[in-house]
Design a protein around this motif. Structure first.
Motif, PDB file in Angstrom:
ATOM      1  N   ALA A   5       0.818  -1.206   0.000  1.00  0.00           N
ATOM      2  CA  ALA A   5       0.000   0.000   0.000  1.00  0.00           C
ATOM      3  C   ALA A   5       0.850   1.252   0.000  1.00  0.00           C
ATOM      4  N   VAL A   6       1.931   1.233   0.733  1.00  0.00           N
ATOM      5  CA  VAL A   6       2.872   2.343   0.749  1.00  0.00           C
ATOM      6  C   VAL A   6       4.265   1.757   0.780  1.00  0.00           C
ATOM      7  N   ALA A   7       5.240   2.543   0.449  1.00  0.00           N
ATOM      8  CA  ALA A   7       6.611   2.044   0.494  1.00  0.00           C
ATOM      9  C   ALA A   7       6.929   1.541   1.888  1.00  0.00           C
ATOM     10  N   GLY A   8       7.496   0.342   1.977  1.00  0.00           N
ATOM     11  CA  GLY A   8       7.643  -0.297   3.265  1.00  0.00           C
ATOM     12  C   GLY A   8       8.794   0.205   4.109  1.00  0.00           C
ATOM     13  N   ARG A   9       9.847   0.700   3.495  1.00  0.00           N
ATOM     14  CA  ARG A   9      11.011   1.091   4.287  1.00  0.00           C
ATOM     15  C   ARG A   9      10.832   2.482   4.878  1.00  0.00           C
ATOM     16  N   ARG A  10      11.448   2.692   6.007  1.00  0.00           N
ATOM     17  CA  ARG A  10      11.421   4.014   6.626  1.00  0.00           C
ATOM     18  C   ARG A  10      12.361   4.954   5.863  1.00  0.00           C
ATOM     19  N   GLN A  86      11.260  13.374  -9.134  1.00  0.00           N
ATOM     20  CA  GLN A  86      10.787  12.108  -8.545  1.00  0.00           C
ATOM     21  C   GLN A  86       9.382  12.273  -7.957  1.00  0.00           C
ATOM     22  N   TRP A  87       8.439  12.665  -8.806  1.00  0.00           N
ATOM     23  CA  TRP A  87       7.092  12.936  -8.314  1.00  0.00           C
ATOM     24  C   TRP A  87       6.359  11.682  -7.862  1.00  0.00           C
ATOM     25  N   ASN A  88       6.880  10.506  -8.224  1.00  0.00           N
ATOM     26  CA  ASN A  88       6.299   9.269  -7.703  1.00  0.00           C
ATOM     27  C   ASN A  88       6.482   9.165  -6.195  1.00  0.00           C
ATOM     28  N   ARG A  89       7.383   9.972  -5.634  1.00  0.00           N
ATOM     29  CA  ARG A  89       7.591   9.963  -4.178  1.00  0.00           C
ATOM     30  C   ARG A  89       6.562  10.824  -3.443  1.00  0.00           C
ATOM     31  N   ILE A  90       5.802  11.626  -4.182  1.00  0.00           N
ATOM     32  CA  ILE A  90       4.876  12.572  -3.574  1.00  0.00           C
ATOM     33  C   ILE A  90       3.439  12.126  -3.793  1.00  0.00           C
ATOM     34  N   GLY A  91       2.682  12.019  -2.708  1.00  0.00           N
ATOM     35  CA  GLY A  91       1.260  11.741  -2.797  1.00  0.00           C
ATOM     36  C   GLY A  91       0.473  12.987  -2.433  1.00  0.00           C
ATOM     37  N   LEU A 162      -9.721  10.124  -2.740  1.00  0.00           N
ATOM     38  CA  LEU A 162      -8.512  10.896  -3.006  1.00  0.00           C
ATOM     39  C   LEU A 162      -7.340  10.403  -2.160  1.00  0.00           C
ATOM     40  N   ILE A 163      -7.621  10.068  -0.910  1.00  0.00           N
ATOM     41  CA  ILE A 163      -6.558   9.551  -0.045  1.00  0.00           C
ATOM     42  C   ILE A 163      -6.072   8.201  -0.564  1.00  0.00           C
ATOM     43  N   ALA A 164      -7.015   7.348  -0.960  1.00  0.00           N
ATOM     44  CA  ALA A 164      -6.643   6.041  -1.507  1.00  0.00           C
ATOM     45  C   ALA A 164      -5.840   6.199  -2.788  1.00  0.00           C
ATOM     46  N   ARG A 165      -6.198   7.184  -3.612  1.00  0.00           N
ATOM     47  CA  ARG A 165      -5.443   7.425  -4.839  1.00  0.00           C
ATOM     48  C   ARG A 165      -3.991   7.770  -4.525  1.00  0.00           C
ATOM     49  N   ALA A 166      -3.781   8.592  -3.509  1.00  0.00           N
ATOM     50  CA  ALA A 166      -2.410   8.928  -3.120  1.00  0.00           C
ATOM     51  C   ALA A 166      -1.683   7.700  -2.581  1.00  0.00           C
ATOM     52  N   LEU A 167      -2.360   6.893  -1.773  1.00  0.00           N
ATOM     53  CA  LEU A 167      -1.734   5.696  -1.214  1.00  0.00           C
ATOM     54  C   LEU A 167      -1.342   4.703  -2.302  1.00  0.00           C
ATOM     55  N   ALA A 168      -2.163   4.587  -3.344  1.00  0.00           N
ATOM     56  CA  ALA A 168      -1.924   3.586  -4.384  1.00  0.00           C
ATOM     57  C   ALA A 168      -0.617   3.825  -5.123  1.00  0.00           C
ATOM     58  N   GLY A 169      -0.156   5.071  -5.152  1.00  0.00           N
ATOM     59  CA  GLY A 169       1.110   5.363  -5.811  1.00  0.00           C
ATOM     60  C   GLY A 169       2.329   4.990  -5.002  1.00  0.00           C
ATOM     61  N   ARG A 170       2.130   4.576  -3.749  1.00  0.00           N
ATOM     62  CA  ARG A 170       3.201   4.152  -2.849  1.00  0.00           C
ATOM     63  C   ARG A 170       4.302   5.210  -2.687  1.00  0.00           C
ATOM     64  N   PRO A 171       3.917   6.463  -2.437  1.00  0.00           N
ATOM     65  CA  PRO A 171       4.925   7.496  -2.181  1.00  0.00           C
ATOM     66  C   PRO A 171       5.460   7.404  -0.759  1.00  0.00           C
ATOM     67  N   ASP A 172       6.464   8.202  -0.448  1.00  0.00           N
ATOM     68  CA  ASP A 172       6.949   8.270   0.932  1.00  0.00           C
ATOM     69  C   ASP A 172       6.660   9.624   1.568  1.00  0.00           C
ATOM     70  N   ARG A 201       4.923   3.953   9.775  1.00  0.00           N
ATOM     71  CA  ARG A 201       5.898   3.493   8.796  1.00  0.00           C
ATOM     72  C   ARG A 201       6.991   4.530   8.529  1.00  0.00           C
ATOM     73  N   GLY A 202       6.904   5.687   9.171  1.00  0.00           N
ATOM     74  CA  GLY A 202       7.951   6.677   9.041  1.00  0.00           C
ATOM     75  C   GLY A 202       7.839   7.590   7.846  1.00  0.00           C
ATOM     76  N   HIS A 203       6.651   7.690   7.244  1.00  0.00           N
ATOM     77  CA  HIS A 203       6.466   8.560   6.094  1.00  0.00           C
ATOM     78  C   HIS A 203       6.249  10.006   6.539  1.00  0.00           C
ATOM     79  N   THR A 204       6.505  10.917   5.626  1.00  0.00           N
ATOM     80  CA  THR A 204       6.300  12.338   5.878  1.00  0.00           C
ATOM     81  C   THR A 204       4.879  12.711   5.470  1.00  0.00           C
ATOM     82  N   VAL A 205       4.174  13.427   6.343  1.00  0.00           N
ATOM     83  CA  VAL A 205       2.806  13.844   6.042  1.00  0.00           C
ATOM     84  C   VAL A 205       2.663  15.324   6.401  1.00  0.00           C
ATOM     85  N   VAL A 206       2.269  16.128   5.430  1.00  0.00           N
ATOM     86  CA  VAL A 206       1.981  17.545   5.641  1.00  0.00           C
ATOM     87  C   VAL A 206       0.504  17.755   5.337  1.00  0.00           C
ATOM     88  N   MET A 207      -0.246  18.287   6.300  1.00  0.00           N
ATOM     89  CA  MET A 207      -1.680  18.470   6.123  1.00  0.00           C
ATOM     90  C   MET A 207      -2.086  19.908   6.371  1.00  0.00           C
TER      91      MET A 207
END
Length: 276
Positions: A5-10, A86-91, A162-172, A201-207
């Protein structure tokens, strides 16, 4: 949420996810952001708060290169935003779902569209990509609506899409613009569950938020804007105790809005919401 669902590594050590330096944005000569500077370390869950018109959404868009700066700079993972590729890293989760052309799209189709930045040209989605869509739908509680048209969903359910769409791309790294604006309690809880898993999982989230609601326990830091400037940077404010500027970054109510007029995105994969 599984590893697909998301990139597994921290996130590894290195430059911050975002570095904003002296950012100035103006519309029609009117400053909207006035010398904003801060960093977002990798793995941080950050809220951008402030009353209507304070520049919250403009700041989020500037961080993604969608809004041009009059002065100052933005770096994404150590790279100036205009050179970042590297926009695949951004959800990115916009304020609302827009499906144009009058063509009905299913929930699954919209969620799968979040993988466009990851898929190489002419390569069809594989088993891992389909599994990532399944996991993203399950995370936001919409597995049973996968074949339904997105137009049949409530506003809160569309926000979950929309949240699921961002998750499906497996960004960090995730940027969410008012994800709780106008959504029901069930959707707010689903969002909190998803953000909690991303944090674990250690991902960055800005809301960008107008309220904290069920997200409050997950947010370690809040930047509060007032008149385009940072007036507070630290522990999220509370209803009692720490003072809150103007009339509302900590008020517990749902308040859909658009801070600023729409602008065309600089990156095709990033969708900019329309003004009400």
């Amino acid at each position: 949420m599984s590893e697909v669902a998301v990139a597994g590594r921290r996130p590894e050590s290195g430059p911050p996810a975002f570095r904003v330096t002296g950012a100035v944005v103006a519309y029609d000569g009117r400053p909207v952001l006035d010398g904003v500077s801060f960093e977002v370390p990798r793995g941080e869950v950050l809220a951008i708060l402030g009353p209507n018109g304070s520049g919250k959404s403009t700041l989020a868009r500037a961080m993604l290169g969608v809004v041009p700066l009059l002065r100052g700079g933005v770096e994404v993972h150590g790279v100036p935003v205009r050179r970042f590729r590297q926009w695949n890293r951004i959800g990115y989760v916009p304020q609302r779902l827009t499906v144009g052309g009058g063509v009905p799209a299913t929930v699954r189709e919209v969620v799968a569209s979040g993988q466009v930045a990851r898929l190489r040209r002419l390569r069809l989605p594989g088993a891992a990509d389909r599994a990532a869509v399944d996991e993203a739908l399950a995370t936001v509680g919409l597995t049973d609506r996968a074949r339904d048209s997105v137009h049949e969903l409530s506003g809160g359910q569309q926000q979950r899409v929309l949240i699921a769409r961002a998750l499906a791309g497996r960004p960090d790294t995730f940027v969410m613009d008012e994800p709780m604006a106008g959504v029901d309690a069930a959707s707010q809880r689903a969002l909190a569950d998803a953000v909690g898993e991303l944090r674990r999982r250690g991902h960055t989230v800005v809301m960008v938020l107008h309220e904290l609601g069920p997200l409050r326990p997950l947010i370690g830091r809040a930047i509060v804007l007032g008149h385009g400037r940072i007036v507070r940077d630290g522990v999220p404010p509370r209803l009692s105790g720490a003072p809150v500027p103007e009339d509302g970054p900590d008020r517990e109510h749902v308040h859909p809005h658009a801070d600023e007029p729409p602008l065309a995105p600089a990156v095709p994969s990033l969708e900019v919401p329309r003004r009400d």
